[in-house]
Design a protein around this motif. Sequence first.
Motif: not given
Length: 204
Positions: A156-172
């Motif tokens: 999921l982290i890999s997939y989501v990061s293709q569309y949204f830059t993940l930042k510190i504190g983001d919650v999935i």
Amino acid sequence: MKLICIGRNYAKHIEELDNERPEHPVVFLKPDSSILLSKHPFVIPPFSNDVHHEVEVLVKIKKIGKHIDEKFAATYYDEIGLGIDFTARDLQAQLKEKGLPWEKAKGFDGAAVIGAKWLPVSDFESVDDISFRLESNGEVVQQGSTREMLWKIDALISYVSQYFTLKIGDVIFTGTPAGVARVQENDKLKGFIGDTEMFSINVK
């Protein structure tokens, strides 16, 4: 801070809502204003008569990442939490029928419960085998394990990061197992990972 939510990630939940099994993770966002404030009750909104609880394992991102390879995804988090994705099911059904976005049904004020307790990843033999449950008034209403996910946490982290830059504190929010149901006034909801209580909230 972003709340990134995954829909239809447990086969039995897909079946109970008679949804189509997706080819890729279903991703939607909740605004930070949807976070239920600490020690506040969940208040059923006046625009819905059918708000459902959806208990979910949460992952907190600890560093910035974009286009993350799945084999490196585990380095982007070290805490696991539990929460609820409250959903105004009647409103969601109306929006889906018209082909409209779900935000009003998923992102309203108080619709995101994030338990105050977070557990270190080191507490678990594997993040792909975490057992969790939701109790309503002392009875188990939802239970599942991350081993039942169609897409596991690192995927999921890999997939989501293709569309949204993940930042510190983001919650999935990683998806909910079967057993979603309507909440009612005076319900008391408690969430557990294993035997550890992760949150307790009252419904008003």
